[in-house]
Design a protein around this motif. Structure first.
Motif, PDB file in Angstrom:
ATOM      1  N   ALA A 187       0.839  -1.203   0.000  1.00 35.47           N
ATOM      2  CA  ALA A 187       0.000   0.000   0.000  1.00 35.47           C
ATOM      3  C   ALA A 187       0.872   1.250   0.000  1.00 35.47           C
ATOM      4  O   ALA A 187       0.603   2.214  -0.729  1.00 35.47           O
ATOM      5  CB  ALA A 187      -0.921  -0.014   1.217  1.00 35.47           C
ATOM      6  N   ALA A 188       1.939   1.233   0.811  1.00 34.64           N
ATOM      7  CA  ALA A 188       2.849   2.383   0.856  1.00 34.64           C
ATOM      8  C   ALA A 188       3.562   2.579  -0.477  1.00 34.64           C
ATOM      9  O   ALA A 188       3.909   3.713  -0.841  1.00 34.64           O
ATOM     10  CB  ALA A 188       3.872   2.182   1.976  1.00 34.64           C
ATOM     11  N   ASN A 189       3.745   1.469  -1.211  1.00 31.70           N
ATOM     12  CA  ASN A 189       4.408   1.535  -2.523  1.00 31.70           C
ATOM     13  C   ASN A 189       3.448   1.906  -3.650  1.00 31.70           C
ATOM     14  O   ASN A 189       3.855   1.968  -4.815  1.00 31.70           O
ATOM     15  CB  ASN A 189       5.070   0.192  -2.847  1.00 31.70           C
ATOM     16  CG  ASN A 189       6.254  -0.105  -1.946  1.00 31.70           C
ATOM     17  OD1 ASN A 189       6.844   0.803  -1.359  1.00 31.70           O
ATOM     18  ND2 ASN A 189       6.608  -1.380  -1.814  1.00 31.70           N
ATOM     19  N   GLY A 190       2.181   2.097  -3.301  1.00 31.46           N
ATOM     20  CA  GLY A 190       1.214   2.532  -4.295  1.00 31.46           C
ATOM     21  C   GLY A 190       0.531   1.424  -5.062  1.00 31.46           C
ATOM     22  O   GLY A 190      -0.122   1.682  -6.085  1.00 31.46           O
ATOM     23  N   HIS A 191       0.634   0.187  -4.588  1.00 37.95           N
ATOM     24  CA  HIS A 191       0.002  -0.931  -5.295  1.00 37.95           C
ATOM     25  C   HIS A 191      -1.468  -1.047  -4.908  1.00 37.95           C
ATOM     26  O   HIS A 191      -1.871  -0.697  -3.789  1.00 37.95           O
ATOM     27  CB  HIS A 191       0.719  -2.246  -4.978  1.00 37.95           C
ATOM     28  CG  HIS A 191       2.099  -2.332  -5.541  1.00 37.95           C
ATOM     29  ND1 HIS A 191       2.337  -2.433  -6.887  1.00 37.95           N
ATOM     30  CD2 HIS A 191       3.319  -2.333  -4.934  1.00 37.95           C
ATOM     31  CE1 HIS A 191       3.646  -2.493  -7.091  1.00 37.95           C
ATOM     32  NE2 HIS A 191       4.262  -2.429  -5.923  1.00 37.95           N
ATOM     33  N   ASP A 192      -2.262  -1.563  -5.835  1.00 31.19           N
ATOM     34  CA  ASP A 192      -3.676  -1.840  -5.599  1.00 31.19           C
ATOM     35  C   ASP A 192      -3.790  -3.141  -4.814  1.00 31.19           C
ATOM     36  O   ASP A 192      -3.514  -4.222  -5.351  1.00 31.19           O
ATOM     37  CB  ASP A 192      -4.396  -1.951  -6.950  1.00 31.19           C
ATOM     38  CG  ASP A 192      -5.859  -2.352  -6.812  1.00 31.19           C
ATOM     39  OD1 ASP A 192      -6.368  -2.401  -5.670  1.00 31.19           O
ATOM     40  OD2 ASP A 192      -6.486  -2.639  -7.854  1.00 31.19           O
ATOM     41  N   LEU A 193      -4.165  -3.063  -3.552  1.00 27.99           N
ATOM     42  CA  LEU A 193      -4.209  -4.260  -2.710  1.00 27.99           C
ATOM     43  C   LEU A 193      -5.220  -5.284  -3.205  1.00 27.99           C
ATOM     44  O   LEU A 193      -5.056  -6.481  -2.970  1.00 27.99           O
ATOM     45  CB  LEU A 193      -4.509  -3.879  -1.254  1.00 27.99           C
ATOM     46  CG  LEU A 193      -3.487  -2.989  -0.542  1.00 27.99           C
ATOM     47  CD1 LEU A 193      -3.783  -2.962   0.958  1.00 27.99           C
ATOM     48  CD2 LEU A 193      -2.063  -3.444  -0.797  1.00 27.99           C
ATOM     49  N   SER A 194      -6.253  -4.828  -3.888  1.00 24.97           N
ATOM     50  CA  SER A 194      -7.279  -5.767  -4.353  1.00 24.97           C
ATOM     51  C   SER A 194      -6.734  -6.727  -5.410  1.00 24.97           C
ATOM     52  O   SER A 194      -7.327  -7.787  -5.643  1.00 24.97           O
ATOM     53  CB  SER A 194      -8.483  -5.012  -4.908  1.00 24.97           C
ATOM     54  OG  SER A 194      -8.164  -4.336  -6.106  1.00 24.97           O
ATOM     55  N   SER A 195      -5.619  -6.392  -6.026  1.00 27.65           N
ATOM     56  CA  SER A 195      -5.040  -7.254  -7.061  1.00 27.65           C
ATOM     57  C   SER A 195      -4.064  -8.274  -6.501  1.00 27.65           C
ATOM     58  O   SER A 195      -3.568  -9.136  -7.227  1.00 27.65           O
ATOM     59  CB  SER A 195      -4.326  -6.404  -8.124  1.00 27.65           C
ATOM     60  OG  SER A 195      -3.161  -5.805  -7.582  1.00 27.65           O
TER      61      SER A 195
END
Length: 370
Positions: A187-195
């Motif tokens: 999340a801190a790295n900007g990734h979409d957690l839902s994926s």
């Protein structure tokens, strides 16, 4: 469609096949299992690939091309195995879409030679993900102590992970922690957690094999009465831990960002003791929200005579703890059992990887001289 397997799927259990080969792909067998056996995923490991590459001629033309290119053994293994996984991902693509990424997954494992090297495991996980280049791949990372940090680092990169070779409850707790750490970093790295998806592969039948051997050596009536009870009890306690871990403020904060729970996966569910029912580790571990990955023999056995008797796991923890307490009282050390199984698991996968290297080396040499 197998009614018995459909009943299992309807009970909330995702049925994954613990096998893959070029023959299975080329013949349409995998697609047929999806259509007729409720199969919604595939798992692989070095043992499976070693067996696939050592029989038949399905890989001959690709091996010849790789030999002409002067490919190393490492590069040849990477090409052969990732091609199979990529093609299996394509077979499972519709399942992946219809399940919104929960199923339709195909797992490929980092080299077991790296199981004790955190940085090398993390690097290979990223490389495998990029090489397969399919959103429904799962990168398998062994749950060794050095593997825990690699799990976190891989999840933090937005990569979906199958954590494998889990035997101990304490190690499973650490695996869940590594997953949650990875999600927070992702999340801190900007990734979409839902994926990002993950499963935790909790091994079953090997626990009974090791415990039964020790109970036989003890030789008392109490020891005999406890045979073939440890594995199911251990898995049921793992499910309780899963329920406890994916709740509370920390998880709720991640869930609000779209995070997915790391589902328990029951692995090593083929029965090794012929005196036991051949569907034991399927029927006794039915509970919604889990995966059961089966060798084809177990899959077919369940299709023929497997029974679903409802949820066999939720609420069973107290009885499971009693079994474990009785085992300790009888003289079976849980800590020693799970430590032995993890060491043997890494050793077996390493031996299979060496066998795979030897097989591919021999095929490359033969292709170069023919």
């Amino acid at each position: 469609m197998s009614d018995r397997l459909k009943n299992l799927a309807d009970a909330g259990v995702s049925i994954w096949l613990d096998d893959l080969s070029r023959d299975r792909l080329d013949s349409g067998n995998l697609a047929d299992l999806v259509a007729t056996r409720s199969v919604t995923g595939v798992t692989t490991n070095p043992t499976i690939f070693a067996a696939a590459l050592s029989r038949g001629s399905a890989y001959d033309s690709q091996v010849a091309e790789l030999a002409d290119q002067g490919a190393s053994v490492h590069d040849a293994i990477r090409a052969l195995t990732t091609d199979d996984v990529r093609n299996a991902c394509d077979v499972m693509a519709e399942t992946f879409r219809s399940s919104h990424g929960v199923d339709g997954r195909v797992s490929i494992e980092v080299s077991p030679l790296l199981a004790m090297d955190t940085d090398a495991t993390s690097a290979e996980a990223v490389d495998l993900w990029k090489t397969v280049e399919r959103p429904n791949a799962l990168i398998k990372i062994p749950a060794t102590q050095p593997g825990l940090a690699a799990i976190t680092a891989t999840i933090a990169e937005g990569i979906s992970v199958n954590v494998t070779l889990i035997f101990a409850l304490n190690r499973y707790r650490a695996v869940i922690e590594a997953y949650l750490d990875g999600l927070e970093q992702a999340a801190a790295n900007g990734h979409d957690l839902s994926s990002i998806h993950s499963v935790a592969s909790f091994f079953v039948s090997r626990v009974d094999s090791e415990v039964n051997k020790r109970l036989d050596a003890i030789g008392t009536d109490e020891a005999d009465a406890l045979k073939s009870k440890a594995a199911i009890a251990n898995a049921r306690l793992a499910f309780e831990l899963y329920q406890q871990s994916f709740g509370g403020e920390r998880w709720e904060a991640l869930a609000a960002q779209g995070a997915n729970k790391q589902r328990p996966l029951w692995a090593s569910t083929g029965v090794k003791d012929p005196s036991l029912p051949d569907t034991l580790y399927v029927s006794e571990l039915v509970v919604a929200g889990t995966v059961n990955t089966m060798p084809e023999q177990t899959l077919n056995a369940f299709a023929d005579h497997g029974e679903v008797h409802g949820d066999m796991v939720t609420g069973s923890a107290a009885d499971a703890r009693e079994v474990m307490d009785r085992l300790e009282a009888a003289g079976v050390s849980y800590d020693d059992v799970v430590a032995t199984l993890e060491a043997e698991g890494v050793e077996k996968f390493t031996a299979s990887w060496t066998e795979l290297e030897d097989t591919v080396r021999g095929q490359l040499d033969q292709a170069s001289t023919s």
